[in-house]
Design a protein around this motif. Structure first.
Motif, PDB file in Angstrom:
ATOM      1  N   SER A 166       0.854  -1.015   0.120  1.00  0.00           N
ATOM      2  CA  SER A 166      -0.143  -0.075  -0.226  1.00  0.00           C
ATOM      3  C   SER A 166       1.078   1.216  -0.016  1.00  0.00           C
ATOM      4  O   SER A 166       1.729   1.200   0.729  1.00  0.00           O
ATOM      5  CB  SER A 166      -0.847   0.039   1.132  1.00  0.00           C
ATOM      6  OG  SER A 166      -1.703  -1.109   1.291  1.00  0.00           O
ATOM      7  N   LYS A 216      -0.343   8.149  -2.348  1.00  0.00           N
ATOM      8  CA  LYS A 216      -0.540   8.785  -3.661  1.00  0.00           C
ATOM      9  C   LYS A 216       0.394   9.969  -3.995  1.00  0.00           C
ATOM     10  O   LYS A 216       0.466  10.388  -5.073  1.00  0.00           O
ATOM     11  CB  LYS A 216      -2.073   9.165  -3.568  1.00  0.00           C
ATOM     12  CG  LYS A 216      -2.974   8.340  -3.676  1.00  0.00           C
ATOM     13  CD  LYS A 216      -4.406   8.823  -3.734  1.00  0.00           C
ATOM     14  CE  LYS A 216      -5.350   7.478  -3.801  1.00  0.00           C
ATOM     15  NZ  LYS A 216      -6.834   8.043  -3.998  1.00  0.00           N
ATOM     16  N   GLY A 235      -5.017  -6.116  -8.113  1.00  0.00           N
ATOM     17  CA  GLY A 235      -5.613  -5.867  -6.753  1.00  0.00           C
ATOM     18  C   GLY A 235      -4.670  -5.952  -5.650  1.00  0.00           C
ATOM     19  O   GLY A 235      -4.689  -5.636  -4.697  1.00  0.00           O
ATOM     20  N   LYS A 237      -1.826  -1.338  -4.102  1.00  0.00           N
ATOM     21  CA  LYS A 237      -2.495  -0.193  -4.026  1.00  0.00           C
ATOM     22  C   LYS A 237      -1.983   1.141  -4.129  1.00  0.00           C
ATOM     23  O   LYS A 237      -0.797   1.234  -3.466  1.00  0.00           O
ATOM     24  CB  LYS A 237      -3.459  -0.188  -2.590  1.00  0.00           C
ATOM     25  CG  LYS A 237      -4.485   0.886  -2.748  1.00  0.00           C
ATOM     26  CD  LYS A 237      -5.295   0.884  -1.370  1.00  0.00           C
ATOM     27  CE  LYS A 237      -6.384   1.849  -1.177  1.00  0.00           C
ATOM     28  NZ  LYS A 237      -7.229   1.718   0.159  1.00  0.00           N
ATOM     29  N   ASN A 238      -2.383   2.113  -4.813  1.00  0.00           N
ATOM     30  CA  ASN A 238      -1.915   3.442  -5.277  1.00  0.00           C
ATOM     31  C   ASN A 238      -0.351   3.585  -5.606  1.00  0.00           C
ATOM     32  O   ASN A 238       0.079   4.728  -5.495  1.00  0.00           O
ATOM     33  CB  ASN A 238      -2.099   4.328  -3.892  1.00  0.00           C
ATOM     34  CG  ASN A 238      -3.655   4.464  -3.550  1.00  0.00           C
ATOM     35  OD1 ASN A 238      -4.367   4.275  -4.329  1.00  0.00           O
ATOM     36  ND2 ASN A 238      -3.813   4.387  -2.201  1.00  0.00           N
ATOM     37  N   SER A 280      -3.426  -1.528   3.450  1.00  0.00           N
ATOM     38  CA  SER A 280      -4.805  -1.934   3.139  1.00  0.00           C
ATOM     39  C   SER A 280      -5.310  -3.224   3.453  1.00  0.00           C
ATOM     40  O   SER A 280      -4.305  -4.046   4.012  1.00  0.00           O
ATOM     41  CB  SER A 280      -5.079  -1.907   1.220  1.00  0.00           C
ATOM     42  OG  SER A 280      -3.871  -2.971   0.870  1.00  0.00           O
ATOM     43  N   SER A 286      -3.226  -5.852   1.756  1.00  0.00           N
ATOM     44  CA  SER A 286      -2.015  -5.888   2.020  1.00  0.00           C
ATOM     45  C   SER A 286      -1.903  -6.669   3.465  1.00  0.00           C
ATOM     46  O   SER A 286      -0.910  -7.561   3.697  1.00  0.00           O
ATOM     47  CB  SER A 286      -1.294  -4.319   2.403  1.00  0.00           C
ATOM     48  OG  SER A 286      -0.245  -4.430   2.949  1.00  0.00           O
TER      49      SER A 286
END
Length: 272
Positions: free
Chosen positions: A17, A20, A66, A69-70, A145, A148
């Protein structure tokens, strides 16, 4: 203060994870410089490309189904099809992972759950190359996440086999402890901490007066990459500690291959 290589080996985690926020320009510049000349002791061609997701012009998303993430950037790791290409890839890219760790960036080895077509397109994969590994790179998210957390539990991310079950002295009937390993104690512990596919640690190491002999105990192609990572940790730790020697093929070591194992390579002490 910059971490030593051994400190980076201890600190490295699989990060799934990400924040951003884009990578800092200084860190990005250092990584790009590092990727231009990754040294490794194998006769194989390794290419590592840094891809920023916002700059990828392809029609397919740089996806990881999936798992990640980000991520704002990825490493795509290519190799030729020579005899020790997978081991060379493991060695060379783990150096990149450790450099990223020293820069305060997270990474995560990914060997199957990524859109290979999109990544191959992004790096303009050549006909004589393979693309077995990608990794996100960037600042870790402050809050992991759910995926994760689940992946960390499933892979038992920080679990490692006991020292004496993977390292041996002179023959396979004499387990080695870190205390009895002498100057190899820390390098072997760095091998024990090394990442591997499914956290399986598919290696056994036989310590002899001349050095350390590495054997692969699993048949998958990804496990050859795992051995390259283990060799990287051992070799770099020895270099940092001032233990002179290097990696080479030792034909006599093949005779000592354990049942269901495969001899990979040896680290041999430099003669005084």
């Amino acid at each position: 203060m910059k971490k030593s290589v051994i400190e980076a080996m201890k600190a490295r985690r699989s990060i799934r994870s990400y924040s951003k926020r884009p990578m800092h320009h200084a860190a990005e510049g250092q990584l790009k410089d590092y990727l231009r000349h990754i040294e490794h002791p194998f006769d194989a061609r390794i290419r590592v490309e840094l891809i920023k997701t916002g700059e990828y012009p392809g029609n397919h998303r740089l996806g990881t189904y999936g798992v990640i993430k980000n991520a704002q950037a990825f490493f795509a790791v290519c190799c030729d099809r020579s005899s020790f290409a997978e081991e060379a890839l493991g060695y060379a890219f783990e150096k990149v992972v450790l450099k990223s760790t020293q820069l305060g960036l997270g990474t995560c080895w990914i060997g199957g759950t990524f859109n290979k077509g999109a990544f191959a397109d992004a790096v303009q994969l050549k006909a004589d190359e393979m693309l077995p590994i990608v990794s996100p790179v960037g600042q870790a998210s402050a809050k992991p996440s759910m995926v994760s957390k689940t992946m960390s539990r499933v892979t038992k991310q920080r679990s490692r086999k006991p020292f004496e079950t993977i390292f041996f002295s002179d023959n396979w009937n004499i387990p080695l402890t870190q205390k009895s390993a002498g100057d190899f104690g820390i390098p072997l512990e760095m091998v024990r901490l090394a990442p591997s596919s499914r956290n399986c640690q598919p290696w056994q190491v036989l310590i002899a007066p001349e050095g350390a002999h590495f054997y692969r105990m699993a048949p998958r192609s990804l496990n050859r990459i795992d051995l390259g990572i283990a060799l990287c940790h051992f070799d770099l730790a020895c270099q940092e500690l001032g233990i002179d020697g290097g990696l080479k093929i030792m034909p006599d070591a093949i005779a000592h291959t354990p049942e269901n194992g495969f001899y990979t390579m040896s680290w041999i002490r430099k003669e005084a």
